[in-house]
Design a protein around this motif. Structure first.
Motif, PDB file in Angstrom:
ATOM      1  N   THR A  42      13.083  90.189-102.237  1.00 38.01           N
ATOM      2  CA  THR A  42      13.807  90.984-101.230  1.00 38.01           C
ATOM      3  C   THR A  42      13.145  92.333-100.945  1.00 38.01           C
ATOM      4  OG1 THR A  42      15.296  91.974-102.857  1.00 38.01           O
ATOM      5  CG2 THR A  42      16.009  89.895-101.842  1.00 38.01           C
ATOM      6  N   ILE A  43      11.967  92.561-101.483  1.00 33.90           N
ATOM      7  CA  ILE A  43      11.286  93.843-101.262  1.00 33.90           C
ATOM      8  C   ILE A  43      11.063  94.133 -99.771  1.00 33.90           C
ATOM      9  CG2 ILE A  43       9.062  95.034-101.575  1.00 33.90           C
ATOM     10  CD1 ILE A  43       9.214  94.125-104.532  1.00 33.90           C
ATOM     11  N   PRO A  44      10.638  93.192 -98.937  1.00 32.06           N
ATOM     12  CA  PRO A  44      10.474  93.531 -97.518  1.00 32.06           C
ATOM     13  C   PRO A  44      11.768  94.046 -96.882  1.00 32.06           C
ATOM     14  CG  PRO A  44       9.398  91.450 -98.002  1.00 32.06           C
ATOM     15  CD  PRO A  44      10.186  91.824 -99.222  1.00 32.06           C
ATOM     16  N   GLU A  45      12.886  93.426 -97.196  1.00 29.54           N
ATOM     17  CA  GLU A  45      14.171  93.863 -96.639  1.00 29.54           C
ATOM     18  C   GLU A  45      14.595  95.215 -97.217  1.00 29.54           C
ATOM     19  OE1 GLU A  45      13.482  89.739 -95.924  1.00 29.54           O
ATOM     20  OE2 GLU A  45      13.600  90.729 -97.884  1.00 29.54           O
ATOM     21  N   MET A  46      14.328  95.428 -98.504  1.00 33.32           N
ATOM     22  CA  MET A  46      14.657  96.703 -99.136  1.00 33.32           C
ATOM     23  C   MET A  46      13.879  97.834 -98.476  1.00 33.32           C
ATOM     24  SD  MET A  46      13.246  99.096-101.494  1.00 33.32           S
ATOM     25  CE  MET A  46      12.020  98.171-102.379  1.00 33.32           C
ATOM     26  N   ILE A  47      12.618  97.591 -98.132  1.00 38.09           N
ATOM     27  CA  ILE A  47      11.804  98.613 -97.464  1.00 38.09           C
ATOM     28  C   ILE A  47      12.449  98.985 -96.124  1.00 38.09           C
ATOM     29  CG2 ILE A  47       9.558  99.087 -96.372  1.00 38.09           C
ATOM     30  CD1 ILE A  47       9.430  99.083 -99.430  1.00 38.09           C
ATOM     31  N   GLY A  48      12.864  97.984 -95.356  1.00 37.74           N
ATOM     32  CA  GLY A  48      13.542  98.261 -94.089  1.00 37.74           C
ATOM     33  C   GLY A  48      14.817  99.059 -94.290  1.00 37.74           C
ATOM     34  N   ALA A  49      15.620  98.699 -95.287  1.00 37.85           N
ATOM     35  CA  ALA A  49      16.879  99.396 -95.563  1.00 37.85           C
ATOM     36  C   ALA A  49      16.630 100.832 -96.015  1.00 37.85           C
ATOM     37  CB  ALA A  49      17.681  98.636 -96.610  1.00 37.85           C
ATOM     38  N   TYR A  50      15.578 101.054 -96.790  1.00 41.39           N
ATOM     39  CA  TYR A  50      15.216 102.409 -97.220  1.00 41.39           C
ATOM     40  C   TYR A  50      14.965 103.289 -95.999  1.00 41.39           C
ATOM     41  CZ  TYR A  50      12.239 106.136 -99.099  1.00 41.39           C
ATOM     42  OH  TYR A  50      11.677 107.346 -99.408  1.00 41.39           O
ATOM     43  N   PHE A  51      14.246 102.748 -95.018  1.00 43.74           N
ATOM     44  CA  PHE A  51      13.979 103.536 -93.817  1.00 43.74           C
ATOM     45  C   PHE A  51      15.214 103.677 -92.938  1.00 43.74           C
ATOM     46  CE2 PHE A  51       9.617 102.894 -95.145  1.00 43.74           C
ATOM     47  CZ  PHE A  51       9.136 104.189 -95.004  1.00 43.74           C
ATOM     48  N   ARG A  52      16.154 102.747 -93.003  1.00 37.86           N
ATOM     49  CA  ARG A  52      17.429 102.950 -92.311  1.00 37.86           C
ATOM     50  C   ARG A  52      18.167 104.121 -92.945  1.00 37.86           C
ATOM     51  NH1 ARG A  52      20.292 104.255 -88.361  1.00 37.86           N
ATOM     52  NH2 ARG A  52      22.483 103.735 -88.530  1.00 37.86           N
ATOM     53  N   ASP A  53      18.151 104.205 -94.273  1.00 34.10           N
ATOM     54  CA  ASP A  53      18.795 105.332 -94.948  1.00 34.10           C
ATOM     55  C   ASP A  53      18.136 106.651 -94.559  1.00 34.10           C
ATOM     56  OD1 ASP A  53      20.557 103.607 -96.215  1.00 34.10           O
ATOM     57  OD2 ASP A  53      19.484 103.638 -98.127  1.00 34.10           O
TER      58      ASP A  53
ATOM     59  N   ARG B 281       3.354 101.226-102.639  1.00 30.51           N
ATOM     60  CA  ARG B 281       2.532 100.055-102.339  1.00 30.51           C
ATOM     61  C   ARG B 281       3.093  98.859-103.088  1.00 30.51           C
ATOM     62  NH1 ARG B 281      -3.476 100.681-103.793  1.00 30.51           N
ATOM     63  NH2 ARG B 281      -2.710 100.116-105.839  1.00 30.51           N
ATOM     64  N   TYR B 282       3.145  97.742-102.381  1.00 34.23           N
ATOM     65  CA  TYR B 282       3.555  96.461-102.948  1.00 34.23           C
ATOM     66  C   TYR B 282       2.558  95.416-102.478  1.00 34.23           C
ATOM     67  CZ  TYR B 282       8.093  98.693-103.688  1.00 34.23           C
ATOM     68  OH  TYR B 282       9.100  99.533-104.088  1.00 34.23           O
ATOM     69  N   ALA B 283       2.088  94.576-103.372  1.00 30.06           N
ATOM     70  CA  ALA B 283       1.166  93.476-103.046  1.00 30.06           C
ATOM     71  C   ALA B 283      -0.013  93.973-102.199  1.00 30.06           C
ATOM     72  CB  ALA B 283       1.905  92.347-102.344  1.00 30.06           C
ATOM     73  N   ASN B 284      -0.540  95.141-102.569  1.00 32.84           N
ATOM     74  CA  ASN B 284      -1.657  95.780-101.858  1.00 32.84           C
ATOM     75  C   ASN B 284      -1.336  96.164-100.424  1.00 32.84           C
ATOM     76  OD1 ASN B 284      -3.524  95.962-103.973  1.00 32.84           O
ATOM     77  ND2 ASN B 284      -3.975  93.775-103.766  1.00 32.84           N
TER      78      ASN B 284
ATOM     79  N   GLY C 172       6.391  90.326 -95.908  1.00 36.61           N
ATOM     80  CA  GLY C 172       7.052  89.024 -95.767  1.00 36.61           C
ATOM     81  C   GLY C 172       6.083  87.873 -95.945  1.00 36.61           C
ATOM     82  N   SER C 173       4.862  88.043 -95.471  1.00 33.31           N
ATOM     83  CA  SER C 173       3.865  86.977 -95.612  1.00 33.31           C
ATOM     84  C   SER C 173       3.335  86.880 -97.047  1.00 33.31           C
ATOM     85  CB  SER C 173       2.715  87.186 -94.632  1.00 33.31           C
ATOM     86  OG  SER C 173       1.922  88.286 -95.020  1.00 33.31           O
ATOM     87  N   ARG C 174       3.590  87.900 -97.859  1.00 33.57           N
ATOM     88  CA  ARG C 174       3.160  87.906 -99.271  1.00 33.57           C
ATOM     89  C   ARG C 174       4.351  87.799-100.222  1.00 33.57           C
ATOM     90  NH1 ARG C 174      -0.647  92.655 -97.502  1.00 33.57           N
ATOM     91  NH2 ARG C 174      -2.491  91.442 -97.022  1.00 33.57           N
ATOM     92  N   ARG C 175       5.463  87.359 -99.705  1.00 31.37           N
ATOM     93  CA  ARG C 175       6.713  87.326-100.467  1.00 31.37           C
ATOM     94  C   ARG C 175       6.554  86.635-101.824  1.00 31.37           C
ATOM     95  NH1 ARG C 175      11.750  88.390 -98.387  1.00 31.37           N
ATOM     96  NH2 ARG C 175      10.952  88.227 -96.281  1.00 31.37           N
ATOM     97  N   GLU C 176       5.766  85.552-101.873  1.00 35.48           N
ATOM     98  CA  GLU C 176       5.626  84.804-103.125  1.00 35.48           C
ATOM     99  C   GLU C 176       4.855  85.582-104.188  1.00 35.48           C
ATOM    100  OE1 GLU C 176       2.091  84.143-100.688  1.00 35.48           O
ATOM    101  OE2 GLU C 176       4.216  83.883-100.212  1.00 35.48           O
ATOM    102  N   THR C 177       4.127  86.635-103.809  1.00 33.43           N
ATOM    103  CA  THR C 177       3.387  87.431-104.793  1.00 33.43           C
ATOM    104  C   THR C 177       4.156  88.678-105.231  1.00 33.43           C
ATOM    105  OG1 THR C 177       2.223  88.784-103.158  1.00 33.43           O
ATOM    106  CG2 THR C 177       1.205  86.664-103.771  1.00 33.43           C
TER     107      THR C 177
END
Length: 134
Positions: A44-55, A81-84, A34-39
């Motif tokens: 929506t990648i941070p939210e997608m990661i959370g949803a993946y783990f909900r699945d 890995r996303y944004a290191n 979330g703190s690297r969202r602009e890179t």
């Protein structure tokens, strides 16, 4: 068809609720992303990661419900890995599994995978086996 898959991609917009169980690793990863969202190539990648783990949590819930007392669940998962920021999938699954009542949780790395070409293509990501018992 993508609406019926795990929420592991952002090509279509879906509900991105996160897991109900506790995972400190997942929380810190989502915060870091979330703190690297602009890179990120998609905001929506941070939210997608959370949803993946909900699945995956839903898979664990059903596995827990159906597992015989002498049975075990074996899952093969790979890191990303996303944004290191490394997404340690096996470690997060282990935390979620423990929070939902699996008594014995082990993970072991079985091989190293290459990162994407955009991230250098070197062997930096683990593929692991997660073993769970009641």
């Amino acid at each position: 068809m993508r609406n019926q898959t795990l929420r592991s991609h952002v090509q279509i917009r879906r509900n991105y609720e996160g897991p109900k169980g506790k995972s400190e690793k997942l929380s810190s990863i989502v915060d870091a992303l979330g703190s690297r969202r602009e890179t990120l190539w998609d905001s929506t990648i941070p939210e997608m990661i959370g949803a993946y783990f909900r699945d995956l949590e839903l898979v664990l819930e059903q596995s827990h419900r159906l597992l015989a007392s002498t049975g075990r669940v074996m899952m093969v998962v790979g890191d990303s890995r996303y944004a290191n920021v490394r997404i340690e999938v096996a470690a997060i699954l282990a935390e979620l599994a423990k929070s939902m009542g699996f008594s014995h949780v082990t993970t072991r790395e079985v091989r190293q995978m290459r990162a994407s070409a955009q991230q250098g293509g070197s062997f930096q990501l683990a593929e692991s086996i997660v073993e769970l018992t009641l």
